[in-house]
Design an enzyme around this catalytic site. Structure first.
Site, PDB file in Angstrom:
ATOM      1  NE  ARG A  97      -8.901   5.962   6.886  1.00 29.01           N
ATOM      2  CZ  ARG A  97      -7.892   6.084   7.758  1.00 29.01           C
ATOM      3  NH1 ARG A  97      -8.049   5.773   9.033  1.00 29.01           N
ATOM      4  NH2 ARG A  97      -6.718   6.515   7.350  1.00 29.01           N
ATOM      5  CE1 TYR A 148     -29.363  -8.636   3.027  1.00 26.65           C
ATOM      6  CE2 TYR A 148     -27.074  -8.641   3.735  1.00 26.65           C
ATOM      7  CZ  TYR A 148     -28.036  -8.283   2.825  1.00 26.65           C
ATOM      8  OH  TYR A 148     -27.691  -7.574   1.710  1.00 26.65           O
ATOM      9  CG  ASP A 182     -29.190  -6.845  11.161  1.00 29.52           C
ATOM     10  OD1 ASP A 182     -29.940  -5.840  11.076  1.00 29.52           O
ATOM     11  OD2 ASP A 182     -28.564  -7.307  10.193  1.00 29.52           O
ATOM     12  CE  LYS A 189     -31.116  -3.195   2.952  1.00 27.88           C
ATOM     13  NZ  LYS A 189     -30.642  -4.311   3.754  1.00 27.88           N
TER      14      LYS A 189
HETATM   15  C1  LIG Z   1     -29.461  -5.112   3.842  1.00 25.50           C
HETATM   16  C2  LIG Z   1     -29.143  -5.781   5.117  1.00 25.50           C
HETATM   17  C3  LIG Z   1     -27.831  -5.886   5.593  1.00 25.50           C
HETATM   18  C4  LIG Z   1     -26.642  -5.400   4.785  1.00 25.50           C
HETATM   19  O1  LIG Z   1     -26.680  -4.012   4.601  1.00 25.50           O
HETATM   20  P1  LIG Z   1     -26.039  -3.247   3.323  1.00 25.50           P
HETATM   21  O2  LIG Z   1     -26.360  -1.839   3.613  1.00 25.50           O
HETATM   22  O3  LIG Z   1     -26.694  -3.796   2.105  1.00 25.50           O
HETATM   23  O4  LIG Z   1     -24.577  -3.534   3.340  1.00 25.50           O
HETATM   24  C5  LIG Z   1     -27.633  -6.480   6.818  1.00 25.50           C
HETATM   25  N1  LIG Z   1     -28.664  -6.961   7.545  1.00 25.50           N
HETATM   26  C6  LIG Z   1     -29.931  -6.889   7.123  1.00 25.50           C
HETATM   27  C7  LIG Z   1     -31.035  -7.431   7.965  1.00 25.50           C
HETATM   28  C8  LIG Z   1     -30.224  -6.300   5.901  1.00 25.50           C
HETATM   29  O5  LIG Z   1     -31.488  -6.253   5.469  1.00 25.50           O
END
Ligand SMILES: *Cc1c(COP(=O)(O)O)cnc(C)c1O
Length: 389
Positions: free
Chosen positions: A48, A101, A173, A198
Site C-alpha cells: 500500500r 467531470y 485535471d 482514459k
Molecule cells: C474519468 C474522469 C475522472 C474520474 O476517473 P476514474 O478513473 O473514473 O475514477 C476524473 N476526471 C476526468 C476528467 C475524467 O474524465
C-alpha cells in the site's frame, strides 16, 4: 545527452530488473517485503505504501508531466480525493469549474455540504475568468481543461497567476489532453491529476489515477495522504498502464487526426445545432487551444437537433461507436452526457453547464478515419430524416 520525455516513457523500467535483467519490468504482486534485519528496512516494506511496479509508473508519469514526484491511485476519483485531503484545510475556499467531470462535481458538492469547505462554482472560461478567481481569493482552484463535455478551455497560466496572488494552490485535471498535448505544471499549475483510466492507459481495461506534484514538498504530501487513505493503485493495474503509456504519443497523434477529420466532415450538417471541437475556427477557445495545447484533442461533442429523439435516430444503426461511458481508449465511443456521464448533476446544474438533451460526446478512437466519418454521417442523416418525417 538530453533524452526527451516521450523516449523516457517508452523506456521506463526497461532493463531495470536487477534479478534477471528482464527487458520488460516484472510485476511485483507481493503485499510485503522482508526486512534485512531489525534496522534493515529496504526500499519497500508494504505494497500500500510502496510497490516496485507502481513506482516505475509513478516515475514515468512525473517525468512526462515535468513534476517532482507522483503517486498512482486506484482510480481517477482516488486522485481527486487525495488532493482534497492533502490540499484543502478546514473552512477553505475552493473554486471549481461549473462544467467539470460529473464524478468530481459530486464529490466537491458532497464534501461542501458536510461543511468541509466553502465551494464556489465558477465559470473558468473566457477573458474574465482570472478576475473572478482573484475576487474569490481561493485556497484551491480546480481546473479541468478542456472541459467535459463542452470542451471549453481555461487559461491555465492566467488562472494560476490569479490564484497564486492570494496564496492559492492550483490543481489541473489533465485527463482530456494527457501530457502529450498539455503540460500544466510548465504553465504555472502546482499539481496535475489524471484519470489514467482514459488516454494514459488507453485500452479501456484498467481503472486508475495519478497525482503529479510540482515540488518535492507537495509530492511528499500526496504520497502521505494516498497511503493513509489507502487509495494507492495495484501492481497489475500499474503494469498494464505502463504498457499503455509506451504508445501514448502514437495514440494521441491518431486520436487528434481522427477527431479533426470528424469535426471538419460533420460541421454544418443540417442535423446539428453545433459541433464543439477546439480545433474548429468557430470554437470560442480556438486561439487559446493553439497556444496552450499542442493539439485540439480526441474528443468531439455534437449537439443534435430534436433532443432525445434526434439522439435515438442517430444511435440506432451506428456501427463503429459503442454507446458507453469513459473515453480515451483505442476504440471509438459515444456517450449521452445528460443521462450518462453527468446524470449526477441536477437538471439546473446541467443547464448552467450547457449540457443539452441532444448532446453526444464522441471519444474518437484510432480506427480508420473514413470509416468513422461515414458511420457518423449516416447517423446524422437518420436524425435529419427523423426531424422532417
Ligand atoms: C474519468 C474522469 C475522472 C474520474 O476517473 P476514474 O478513473 O473514473 O475514477 C476524473 N476526471 C476526468 C476528467 C475524467 O474524465
Amino acid at each position: 545527452m538530453e533524452i526527451s520525455p516521450t523516449t523516457r516513457a517508452v523506456r521506463a523500467g526497461i532493463e531495470a530488473d536487477t534479478a534477471h535483467a528482464s527487458v520488460v519490468p516484472p510485476i511485483y504482486l507481493s503485499t510485503n517485503y522482508a526486512f534485512a534485519g531489525i534496522d534493515g528496512k529496504r526500499a519497500f516494506d508494504y505494497s500500500r505504501s510502496g510497490n516496485p511496479t507502481r513506482a516505475i509508473l509513478a516515475g514515468a508519469l512525473a517525468d512526462l508531466e515535468g513534476g517532482a514526484g507522483a503517486v498512482v491511485t486506484a482510480s481517477g476519483m482516488g486522485a481527486v480525493a487525495t488532493c482534497l485531503h492533502a490540499f484543502v484545510p478546514a473552512g477553505a475556499t475552493v473554486v471549481v469549474p461549473h462544467d467539470c467531470y460529473g464524478g468530481s462535481w459530486r464529490l466537491f458538492d458532497a464534501l461542501a455540504r458536510k461543511g468541509q469547505f466553502d465551494l464556489r462554482i465558477c465559470d473558468l472560461t473566457g477573458p474574465d475568468a482570472a478576475a473572478r478567481v482573484a475576487a474569490a481569493a481561493p485556497d484551491l482552484v480546480w481546473i479541468e481543461t478542456p472541459s467535459n463535455p463542452l470542451l471549453r478551455l481555461t487559461d491555465i497560466k492566467a488562472i494560476s497567476d490569479a490564484a497564486h496572488a492570494s496564496g492559492g494552490l492550483v490543481v489541473v485535471d489533465n485527463t482530456f489532453c494527457s501530457p502529450i498535448l498539455q503540460r500544466p505544471l510548465a504553465l504555472g499549475a502546482d499539481v496535475v491529476v489524471h484519470s489514467t483510466t482514459k488516454y494514459l492507459n488507453g485500452h479501456s481495461d484498467v481503472i486508475g489515477g495519478a497525482v503529479v506534484a510540482s515540488t518535492p514538498e507537495l509530492a511528499e504530501q500526496v504520497d502521505w495522504w494516498s497511503n493513509s487513505l489507502g487509495v494507492t493503485g495495484g501492481a497489475l493495474d500499474s503494469y498494464l498502464t505502463l504498457r499503455g503509456l509506451r504508445t501514448l504519443e502514437l495514440r494521441m497523434a491518431k486520436h487528434v487526426a481522427n477527431a479533426s477529420a470528424i469535426a471538419d466532415a460533420v460541421a454544418g450538417h443540417p442535423a446539428l445545432v453545433a459541433v464543439h471541437y477546439p480545433g474548429l475556427a468557430s470554437h470560442p477557445d480556438h486561439a487559446l487551444a493553439a497556444v496552450q495545447q499542442s493539439g485540439p484533442g480526441g474528443i468531439v461533442t455534437l449537439d443534435l437537433r430534436g433532443g432525445t429523439d434526434g439522439v435515438r435516430a442517430f444511435l440506432d444503426g451506428l456501427t463503429c461507436f459503442s454507446l458507453a461511458e469513459s473515453l480515451g481508449g483505442v476504440e471509438s465511443l459515444v456517450a449521452h452526457p445528460a443521462s450518462m456521464t453527468h446524470v449526477a448533476m441536477p437538471p439546473a446544474v446541467q443547464d448552467a453547464a450547457g449540457i443539452t438533451a441532444g448532446m453526444l460526446r464522441l471519444s474518437v478512437g484510432i480506427e480508420d478515419a473514413a470509416d468513422l466519418v461515414a458511420d457518423l454521417v449516416r447517423g446524422l442523416d437518420r436524425t435529419a430524416r427523423s426531424l422532417s418525417g
